[in-house]
Design a protein around this motif. Sequence first.
Motif, PDB file in Angstrom:
ATOM      1  N   GLY A   6      39.822   7.345  40.859  1.00  0.00           N
ATOM      2  CA  GLY A   6      39.089   7.943  41.975  1.00  0.00           C
ATOM      3  C   GLY A   6      40.028   8.667  42.912  1.00  0.00           C
ATOM      4  N   TRP A   7      41.032   9.366  42.374  1.00  0.00           N
ATOM      5  CA  TRP A   7      42.132   9.887  43.167  1.00  0.00           C
ATOM      6  C   TRP A   7      41.889  11.246  43.821  1.00  0.00           C
ATOM      7  CZ3 TRP A   7      46.602   8.414  39.320  1.00  0.00           C
ATOM      8  CH2 TRP A   7      46.915   7.061  39.486  1.00  0.00           C
ATOM      9  N   LEU A   8      40.889  11.971  43.416  1.00  0.00           N
ATOM     10  CA  LEU A   8      40.661  13.254  44.078  1.00  0.00           C
ATOM     11  C   LEU A   8      40.112  13.043  45.491  1.00  0.00           C
ATOM     12  CD1 LEU A   8      39.099  15.620  41.392  1.00  0.00           C
ATOM     13  CD2 LEU A   8      41.456  15.543  42.220  1.00  0.00           C
ATOM     14  N   PRO A   9      40.249  14.028  46.382  1.00  0.00           N
ATOM     15  CA  PRO A   9      39.602  13.925  47.689  1.00  0.00           C
ATOM     16  C   PRO A   9      38.116  13.641  47.524  1.00  0.00           C
ATOM     17  CG  PRO A   9      41.104  15.784  47.639  1.00  0.00           C
ATOM     18  CD  PRO A   9      41.038  15.260  46.239  1.00  0.00           C
ATOM     19  N   LYS A  10      37.597  12.707  48.313  1.00  0.00           N
ATOM     20  CA  LYS A  10      36.217  12.228  48.242  1.00  0.00           C
ATOM     21  C   LYS A  10      35.939  11.489  46.937  1.00  0.00           C
ATOM     22  CE  LYS A  10      34.344  15.815  51.299  1.00  0.00           C
ATOM     23  NZ  LYS A  10      33.299  16.862  51.460  1.00  0.00           N
ATOM     24  N   GLY A  11      37.005  11.078  46.241  1.00  0.00           N
ATOM     25  CA  GLY A  11      36.844  10.335  45.004  1.00  0.00           C
ATOM     26  C   GLY A  11      36.601   8.867  45.263  1.00  0.00           C
ATOM     27  N   GLY A  12      36.232   8.143  44.204  1.00  0.00           N
ATOM     28  CA  GLY A  12      35.971   6.714  44.296  1.00  0.00           C
ATOM     29  C   GLY A  12      35.218   6.237  43.070  1.00  0.00           C
ATOM     30  N   GLY A  13      34.509   5.125  43.220  1.00  0.00           N
ATOM     31  CA  GLY A  13      33.830   4.503  42.099  1.00  0.00           C
ATOM     32  C   GLY A  13      32.720   5.325  41.500  1.00  0.00           C
ATOM     33  N   PHE A  14      32.125   6.245  42.277  1.00  0.00           N
ATOM     34  CA  PHE A  14      31.086   7.138  41.755  1.00  0.00           C
ATOM     35  C   PHE A  14      31.558   8.590  41.743  1.00  0.00           C
ATOM     36  CE2 PHE A  14      28.376   3.708  43.777  1.00  0.00           C
ATOM     37  CZ  PHE A  14      28.142   3.048  42.577  1.00  0.00           C
ATOM     38  N   ALA A  15      32.869   8.776  41.870  1.00  0.00           N
ATOM     39  CA  ALA A  15      33.464  10.112  41.867  1.00  0.00           C
ATOM     40  C   ALA A  15      34.831  10.008  41.193  1.00  0.00           C
ATOM     41  CB  ALA A  15      33.596  10.651  43.293  1.00  0.00           C
ATOM     42  N   ARG A  16      34.792   9.948  39.852  1.00  0.00           N
ATOM     43  CA  ARG A  16      35.967   9.603  39.066  1.00  0.00           C
ATOM     44  C   ARG A  16      36.530  10.813  38.338  1.00  0.00           C
ATOM     45  NH1 ARG A  16      32.229   5.670  35.861  1.00  0.00           N
ATOM     46  NH2 ARG A  16      30.949   7.517  36.266  1.00  0.00           N
ATOM     47  N   SER A  17      37.818  10.728  37.979  1.00  0.00           N
ATOM     48  CA  SER A  17      38.502  11.867  37.378  1.00  0.00           C
ATOM     49  C   SER A  17      39.457  11.409  36.284  1.00  0.00           C
ATOM     50  CB  SER A  17      39.288  12.633  38.439  1.00  0.00           C
ATOM     51  OG  SER A  17      38.418  13.129  39.446  1.00  0.00           O
ATOM     52  N   ALA A  18      39.498  12.162  35.181  1.00  0.00           N
ATOM     53  CA  ALA A  18      40.318  11.823  34.022  1.00  0.00           C
ATOM     54  C   ALA A  18      41.803  11.952  34.340  1.00  0.00           C
ATOM     55  CB  ALA A  18      39.955  12.716  32.849  1.00  0.00           C
ATOM     56  N   SER A  19      42.576  10.960  33.880  1.00  0.00           N
ATOM     57  CA  SER A  19      44.027  10.959  34.026  1.00  0.00           C
ATOM     58  C   SER A  19      44.652  10.556  32.694  1.00  0.00           C
ATOM     59  CB  SER A  19      44.455   9.984  35.136  1.00  0.00           C
ATOM     60  OG  SER A  19      43.978  10.406  36.396  1.00  0.00           O
ATOM     61  N   VAL A  20      45.977  10.716  32.570  1.00  0.00           N
ATOM     62  CA  VAL A  20      46.627  10.443  31.287  1.00  0.00           C
ATOM     63  C   VAL A  20      48.048   9.951  31.500  1.00  0.00           C
ATOM     64  CG1 VAL A  20      47.391  12.854  31.036  1.00  0.00           C
ATOM     65  CG2 VAL A  20      47.166  11.408  28.996  1.00  0.00           C
ATOM     66  N   GLU A  21      48.494   9.051  30.617  1.00  0.00           N
ATOM     67  CA  GLU A  21      49.875   8.555  30.589  1.00  0.00           C
ATOM     68  C   GLU A  21      50.382   8.605  29.153  1.00  0.00           C
ATOM     69  OE1 GLU A  21      51.137   7.956  33.467  1.00  0.00           O
ATOM     70  OE2 GLU A  21      49.295   7.675  34.633  1.00  0.00           O
ATOM     71  N   GLU A  22      51.669   8.876  28.994  1.00  0.00           N
ATOM     72  CA  GLU A  22      52.293   8.779  27.674  1.00  0.00           C
ATOM     73  C   GLU A  22      52.793   7.354  27.466  1.00  0.00           C
ATOM     74  OE1 GLU A  22      55.598  11.012  24.797  1.00  0.00           O
ATOM     75  OE2 GLU A  22      55.307  11.695  26.882  1.00  0.00           O
ATOM     76  N   PHE A  23      52.804   6.893  26.212  1.00  0.00           N
ATOM     77  CA  PHE A  23      53.296   5.546  25.921  1.00  0.00           C
ATOM     78  C   PHE A  23      53.963   5.516  24.549  1.00  0.00           C
ATOM     79  CE2 PHE A  23      49.202   5.577  23.815  1.00  0.00           C
ATOM     80  CZ  PHE A  23      49.384   4.796  22.685  1.00  0.00           C
ATOM     81  N   GLU A  24      54.703   4.452  24.293  1.00  0.00           N
ATOM     82  CA  GLU A  24      55.311   4.195  22.985  1.00  0.00           C
ATOM     83  C   GLU A  24      54.732   2.907  22.420  1.00  0.00           C
ATOM     84  OE1 GLU A  24      57.335   6.104  21.342  1.00  0.00           O
ATOM     85  OE2 GLU A  24      57.698   7.599  22.920  1.00  0.00           O
ATOM     86  N   TRP A  25      54.414   2.921  21.135  1.00  0.00           N
ATOM     87  CA  TRP A  25      53.947   1.697  20.492  1.00  0.00           C
ATOM     88  C   TRP A  25      55.056   0.659  20.490  1.00  0.00           C
ATOM     89  CZ3 TRP A  25      48.980   1.242  19.790  1.00  0.00           C
ATOM     90  CH2 TRP A  25      48.189   2.372  19.540  1.00  0.00           C
ATOM     91  N   GLN A  26      54.695  -0.599  20.648  1.00  0.00           N
ATOM     92  CA  GLN A  26      55.660  -1.674  20.581  1.00  0.00           C
ATOM     93  C   GLN A  26      56.086  -1.910  19.127  1.00  0.00           C
ATOM     94  OE1 GLN A  26      55.031  -4.746  24.012  1.00  0.00           O
ATOM     95  NE2 GLN A  26      53.063  -4.520  22.961  1.00  0.00           N
ATOM     96  N   ARG A  27      57.139  -2.644  18.965  1.00  0.00           N
ATOM     97  CA  ARG A  27      57.698  -2.916  17.633  1.00  0.00           C
ATOM     98  C   ARG A  27      56.666  -3.544  16.697  1.00  0.00           C
ATOM     99  NH1 ARG A  27      62.604  -4.356  14.958  1.00  0.00           N
ATOM    100  NH2 ARG A  27      62.437  -6.288  13.753  1.00  0.00           N
TER     101      ARG A  27
END
Length: 466
Positions: A295-316
């Motif tokens: 809910g990070w955009l201005p006026k965002g929250g639980g009913f105003a949501r926005s897609a985000s992304v993180e990179e990751f590595e698989w564990q062993r």
Amino acid sequence: MKKNLLLALAFNLLPFAGVGNAVYAQNPIAQTCFSTDPAPMVSGDRLYVFTGHDEDNADFFWMNEWRLFSTTDMVNWTDHGCPLSQCDFKWADDRAWAPQCIERNGKFYLYVPIHSKISGGMAIGVGVADKIEGPYRDALGKPLYEDGKWDHIDPTAWIDENGQAYIGWGNPRFYSAKLSEDMIHLASEVKCDSTLQRYTEGPWLHKQRTLTKEEIKKMGLTKKELAASAWGKYFLIYAAGGIPESIAYSEGPTAQGPWTYVGDVMPQTNETNSFTNHSGIIEFKGHNYFFYHTGWLPKGGGFARSASVEEFEWQRDGRLPIIKPTREGVKPIGKLNPFEVVEGETMAFSQGVKSEWNKKQNRVWVSDIHNGDWIKLREVDFSKAPSTISVTAASALQGGQIEVHLDSIKGEKIATIEIAPTGGWEEWETFSAQIKDGVSGKHDLYFLFKGLKGCKLFNFDYWVIK
């Protein structure tokens, strides 16, 4: 969902921690609208993300359409508008919630949950298109599945190595079934699995790949370690634990389980400013990405949501690590060529602007442009000396200017493009300006919009540098 509504409403009243250094942020990936429940897929050389769309100023899950965004470099995202809406299903009337798309035999199938006028409950619908950008049409003229209950939301789909397709969905129970070869009919009875630990909603089905002999040898895995690992298993990743939700997962030998609980992937720390979450994982150009919403955009929250992304590595052992939400997001994996036409709705970050589209023309553009709004693009590669920049714009009023800056809004100004009135908001004309000498190398590029304060200035369609 409705059982947790009072808790959700209470959580949504928590103070909003604003976007902070938005100029340097990469999350959320789109700022022109609220973009919920991200569902990534790869087609060709692009990564696409289908999302829901929370309407502005909502006090519940006001969602009437699905949106689509894509990228080649993970930082500059193109808005493809609305490939499908609840209006395209004559049997439905509300609640266009979390989607997922899958490709088979040259066609694209978009599975969606939507409120049915037939049964009065939630139902699973399916749209089909000849290209990923759509437009999609109702494949059946009726629900793929409904029984009058409210459980039937958030579909996920997968095709296994034998060509068998599966679909799963559900809140607060997980349902699954086989799909027929045509992808628009069920090929088995629906299985309801109420044994999944901490399961709430938002399932995402994923098959972990099997390691090659060379990879096993390189990693130094013993037979015992390999047998206890998750390589080659199915993962069911889902929103867990009620309100507020974390993201957890279970693993199993088949696409329908049986499922063994593993643990959290993204624990709930309230950092996301959203009491729900919905995830999807994808590999793209040798990188692994975890999508979720905030809910990070201005006026965002639980009913105003926005897609985000993180990179990751698989564990062993082939399992997921703990992934934390960040404003910085992911690093670029490519460059943007300014010497080819770039859509105005392609951006790394923006402030103030919206997007609009004409579905009949399959055209999307930047709108709601006011004085002081801006668009940022990243990794713009000036591989040769630029001379002019041309933009296509339309203005029913007095127009305005586009200042082009390097590396920040207050960075070096290399051009100012005067946008004159064109007689209408979709009466497009091309405007050009000289670029200052000496521009070379790779830069962030900012379009800063200027004009009379308080009024809409112009619409912005595309640009190119020569």
